[in-house]
Design a protein around this motif. Sequence first.
Motif, PDB file in Angstrom:
ATOM      1  N   VAL A 237      39.418  47.915  46.316  1.00 21.64           N
ATOM      2  CA  VAL A 237      40.689  47.454  45.074  1.00 21.64           C
ATOM      3  C   VAL A 237      40.319  45.598  45.026  1.00 21.64           C
ATOM      4  O   VAL A 237      40.406  45.498  45.997  1.00 21.64           O
ATOM      5  CB  VAL A 237      41.834  47.053  45.993  1.00 21.64           C
ATOM      6  N   ARG A 238      40.600  45.397  43.581  1.00 19.26           N
ATOM      7  CA  ARG A 238      40.503  43.994  43.479  1.00 19.26           C
ATOM      8  C   ARG A 238      41.655  43.435  42.822  1.00 19.26           C
ATOM      9  O   ARG A 238      42.134  44.216  41.884  1.00 19.26           O
ATOM     10  CB  ARG A 238      38.977  43.969  42.339  1.00 19.26           C
ATOM     11  N   VAL A 239      41.951  42.138  43.275  1.00 16.90           N
ATOM     12  CA  VAL A 239      42.971  41.631  42.790  1.00 16.90           C
ATOM     13  C   VAL A 239      42.780  40.945  41.295  1.00 16.90           C
ATOM     14  O   VAL A 239      42.059  40.403  41.727  1.00 16.90           O
ATOM     15  CB  VAL A 239      43.420  39.994  43.584  1.00 16.90           C
ATOM     16  N   GLU A 240      43.565  41.663  39.866  1.00 21.78           N
ATOM     17  CA  GLU A 240      43.371  41.008  39.017  1.00 21.78           C
ATOM     18  C   GLU A 240      44.081  39.462  38.926  1.00 21.78           C
ATOM     19  O   GLU A 240      43.408  38.384  38.350  1.00 21.78           O
ATOM     20  CB  GLU A 240      43.396  41.602  37.889  1.00 21.78           C
ATOM     21  N   ASP A 241      45.228  39.080  39.274  1.00 24.43           N
ATOM     22  CA  ASP A 241      45.467  38.076  39.230  1.00 24.43           C
ATOM     23  C   ASP A 241      45.554  36.953  39.921  1.00 24.43           C
ATOM     24  O   ASP A 241      45.710  37.150  41.130  1.00 24.43           O
ATOM     25  CB  ASP A 241      47.585  38.436  38.743  1.00 24.43           C
ATOM     26  N   LEU A 242      45.510  35.859  39.606  1.00 28.08           N
ATOM     27  CA  LEU A 242      45.976  34.410  40.873  1.00 28.08           C
ATOM     28  C   LEU A 242      47.369  34.073  40.705  1.00 28.08           C
ATOM     29  O   LEU A 242      47.471  34.060  39.913  1.00 28.08           O
ATOM     30  CB  LEU A 242      44.187  33.311  39.937  1.00 28.08           C
ATOM     31  N   ASP A 243      46.656  33.263  41.563  1.00 30.80           N
ATOM     32  CA  ASP A 243      47.640  33.019  42.087  1.00 30.80           C
ATOM     33  C   ASP A 243      48.130  31.537  41.085  1.00 30.80           C
ATOM     34  O   ASP A 243      47.417  31.494  39.933  1.00 30.80           O
ATOM     35  CB  ASP A 243      47.846  31.695  43.374  1.00 30.80           C
ATOM     36  N   GLU A 244      49.429  31.562  40.730  1.00 25.85           N
ATOM     37  CA  GLU A 244      50.171  30.679  39.943  1.00 25.85           C
ATOM     38  C   GLU A 244      49.454  29.620  39.652  1.00 25.85           C
ATOM     39  O   GLU A 244      49.146  27.975  39.120  1.00 25.85           O
ATOM     40  CB  GLU A 244      51.278  30.806  39.114  1.00 25.85           C
ATOM     41  N   GLN A 322      40.575  36.971  46.650  1.00 25.11           N
ATOM     42  CA  GLN A 322      40.865  37.385  45.559  1.00 25.11           C
ATOM     43  C   GLN A 322      41.475  36.383  44.755  1.00 25.11           C
ATOM     44  O   GLN A 322      41.423  36.388  43.558  1.00 25.11           O
ATOM     45  CB  GLN A 322      40.546  39.055  45.506  1.00 25.11           C
ATOM     46  N   SER A 323      42.488  36.022  45.141  1.00 26.56           N
ATOM     47  CA  SER A 323      43.948  35.876  44.400  1.00 26.56           C
ATOM     48  C   SER A 323      43.378  33.969  44.277  1.00 26.56           C
ATOM     49  O   SER A 323      44.506  33.147  43.536  1.00 26.56           O
ATOM     50  CB  SER A 323      44.977  36.200  44.335  1.00 26.56           C
ATOM     51  N   ALA A 324      42.804  33.757  45.069  1.00 22.77           N
ATOM     52  CA  ALA A 324      43.216  32.063  45.112  1.00 22.77           C
ATOM     53  C   ALA A 324      42.633  31.083  44.053  1.00 22.77           C
ATOM     54  O   ALA A 324      41.340  32.156  44.036  1.00 22.77           O
ATOM     55  CB  ALA A 324      42.728  31.481  46.667  1.00 22.77           C
ATOM     56  N   GLN A 325      43.007  30.141  44.543  1.00 25.67           N
ATOM     57  CA  GLN A 325      42.513  29.305  42.771  1.00 25.67           C
ATOM     58  C   GLN A 325      40.845  28.522  43.643  1.00 25.67           C
ATOM     59  O   GLN A 325      40.586  28.408  43.083  1.00 25.67           O
ATOM     60  CB  GLN A 325      42.796  28.195  42.120  1.00 25.67           C
ATOM     61  N   VAL A 326      40.789  28.317  44.971  1.00 24.15           N
ATOM     62  CA  VAL A 326      40.124  27.414  45.452  1.00 24.15           C
ATOM     63  C   VAL A 326      39.964  28.283  46.921  1.00 24.15           C
ATOM     64  O   VAL A 326      40.486  28.362  47.486  1.00 24.15           O
ATOM     65  CB  VAL A 326      39.832  25.655  45.784  1.00 24.15           C
ATOM     66  N   LEU A 327      38.328  28.355  47.516  1.00 20.85           N
ATOM     67  CA  LEU A 327      38.401  29.213  48.682  1.00 20.85           C
ATOM     68  C   LEU A 327      37.952  27.595  49.882  1.00 20.85           C
ATOM     69  O   LEU A 327      36.617  26.664  49.226  1.00 20.85           O
ATOM     70  CB  LEU A 327      38.236  29.616  48.614  1.00 20.85           C
ATOM     71  N   LEU A 328      38.300  27.377  50.651  1.00 17.02           N
ATOM     72  CA  LEU A 328      38.414  26.728  51.266  1.00 17.02           C
ATOM     73  C   LEU A 328      36.807  26.791  52.550  1.00 17.02           C
ATOM     74  O   LEU A 328      37.879  27.611  53.970  1.00 17.02           O
ATOM     75  CB  LEU A 328      39.068  26.028  52.009  1.00 17.02           C
ATOM     76  N   LEU A 329      36.220  26.049  53.062  1.00 16.70           N
ATOM     77  CA  LEU A 329      35.120  26.484  54.514  1.00 16.70           C
ATOM     78  C   LEU A 329      34.780  25.253  55.200  1.00 16.70           C
ATOM     79  O   LEU A 329      34.972  24.531  54.515  1.00 16.70           O
ATOM     80  CB  LEU A 329      33.787  27.242  53.748  1.00 16.70           C
ATOM     81  N   TYR A 397      41.637  24.084  36.158  1.00 11.53           N
ATOM     82  CA  TYR A 397      42.718  25.466  36.545  1.00 11.53           C
ATOM     83  C   TYR A 397      44.190  24.590  35.270  1.00 11.53           C
ATOM     84  O   TYR A 397      44.609  25.324  35.354  1.00 11.53           O
ATOM     85  CB  TYR A 397      43.336  25.283  37.342  1.00 11.53           C
ATOM     86  N   LEU A 398      44.705  23.453  35.311  1.00 10.60           N
ATOM     87  CA  LEU A 398      45.075  23.593  33.762  1.00 10.60           C
ATOM     88  C   LEU A 398      45.006  24.360  32.066  1.00 10.60           C
ATOM     89  O   LEU A 398      45.551  24.555  31.470  1.00 10.60           O
ATOM     90  CB  LEU A 398      45.447  22.130  34.038  1.00 10.60           C
ATOM     91  N   ASN A 399      43.281  24.249  32.367  1.00 10.85           N
ATOM     92  CA  ASN A 399      43.236  24.847  31.280  1.00 10.85           C
ATOM     93  C   ASN A 399      42.759  26.210  31.185  1.00 10.85           C
ATOM     94  O   ASN A 399      42.471  26.779  30.098  1.00 10.85           O
ATOM     95  CB  ASN A 399      41.305  23.873  30.389  1.00 10.85           C
ATOM     96  N   GLY A 400      43.219  26.895  32.245  1.00 11.53           N
ATOM     97  CA  GLY A 400      42.648  28.119  32.327  1.00 11.53           C
ATOM     98  C   GLY A 400      40.961  28.497  32.651  1.00 11.53           C
ATOM     99  O   GLY A 400      41.414  29.520  32.377  1.00 11.53           O
ATOM    100  N   LYS A 401      40.302  27.795  33.119  1.00 15.78           N
ATOM    101  CA  LYS A 401      38.878  27.783  33.263  1.00 15.78           C
ATOM    102  C   LYS A 401      38.387  27.829  33.935  1.00 15.78           C
ATOM    103  O   LYS A 401      37.268  27.232  34.259  1.00 15.78           O
ATOM    104  CB  LYS A 401      38.634  26.554  32.029  1.00 15.78           C
ATOM    105  N   LEU A 402      38.779  27.894  35.358  1.00 17.77           N
ATOM    106  CA  LEU A 402      38.785  27.453  36.519  1.00 17.77           C
ATOM    107  C   LEU A 402      37.664  28.720  37.314  1.00 17.77           C
ATOM    108  O   LEU A 402      38.680  29.693  37.784  1.00 17.77           O
ATOM    109  CB  LEU A 402      39.537  26.834  37.324  1.00 17.77           C
TER     110      LEU A 402
END
Length: 426
Positions: A237-244, A322-329, A397-402
């Motif tokens: 199962v994959r999450v298609e929608d990213l966080d707003e 899968q829904s995060a915009q950026v993943l921190l490590l 992100y603002l341009n929908g291209k992240l």
Amino acid sequence: MKKVLIITYYWPPAGGPGVQRWLKFSKYLPDFGIQPIVYKPKNPHYPTQDQSLNLEVSSKVKVIEKAIFEPYSFAKILSKSDTESLSKGLIKSPKKQSKLQESLLYVRGNYFIPDARKFWVSPSVKFLAKYISKHQIDCIITTGPPHSLHLIGQQLKIKFNDLKWIADFRDPWTNIGYHNELKLTEASAKKHQQLEQEVLDQADALLVTSFETQREFQSKTQTPVNLITNGFDDESVRVEDLDEQFSLAHIGSLLSQRNPQLLWEVLAELIDELENFKQFFELRLVGNVSEQVIDSINKFGLKDYVSLIGYVNHQKAIEIQQSAQVLLLIEINSEETKGIIPGKLFEYMNAKRPILAIGPENWDVKRLVDETSSGTVFTYNDKQKLKAQITTDFKAYLNGKLIVNSTNINQFSRKNLTENLSKVIK
């Protein structure tokens, strides 16, 4: 079909990263002609639990168990909060430790060598010697930490000289960051080193999870040292929608020492300086977070932008990734941690979201992230570069291209890694 006996402390319903490696290997070993038999404690002390992982235990895996004496159960009588913090690795800095926590650390380091599960060694050797004789086991694998489990393998190897013994190090032993926090006496430190050397020399093969640990062990022993990293399972199962929101998500524990004040400072400056940043920014912390880290975040004025989600089960953690915009490590900035490759790195890769990692100089993670084009890695001296990268990500992100165009990550799938493991076993 070869029979392999896997001796592990962590097994479902244990939560956290320690359980994932052999839970997944055991799932795929039968595909390569190997029957896995797992030996685990009957009454373990798991600081976190994830009942959903019980559903991931393969029906092809045979599980045997024996009761264990758990000192942590008695330590709770003195202080439940301090004991649970220690077992989770949430060790406070020396200046903020209570007298009780100082005492618990001293006792843990000097009276429980190599660790608090040492009392499981002798009864396990006696129990498993009979099992091995009866069931014609071809190979045993011990996995640590806790490194006391390697002593079980060591003693079984003495009893069954022709039995192949593989010692798996998910983390280093004497060279791990928290080792210096245990207030070891000189004699205790030497005892750890002696036991480690015996295991390295007497095992038939060693498994490690990072390039740095492989180099370290190769300098210490002639025993073959095989690098088999952690990995990811292909999720159905994959999450298609990213966080707003422009979410920066960290999944896993943030210990007191793993406190990237550099990042908090950069985020505070971007809130003041970058248009619209404060409107969309969210810092999502999933897992156990120490009080010192929370205090540090609040000090930089980030309290209103933080979501403290706490511990979640593995499936939920995958969904958040899968829904995060950026993943921190995040890793501790020290020489000892440059060989630590967190298991979640590979799940981050599979989530196909940009990874933003901060760690020590010459960190093994940088090599993997660069080779797979899965994100960017910074040291604690890279403030301006870090700030520029987050700014770039926010504008995308603002341009929908992240997005991230990672490559060559399939080598880290659990099934492919298990194929490599099967060659070591055979």
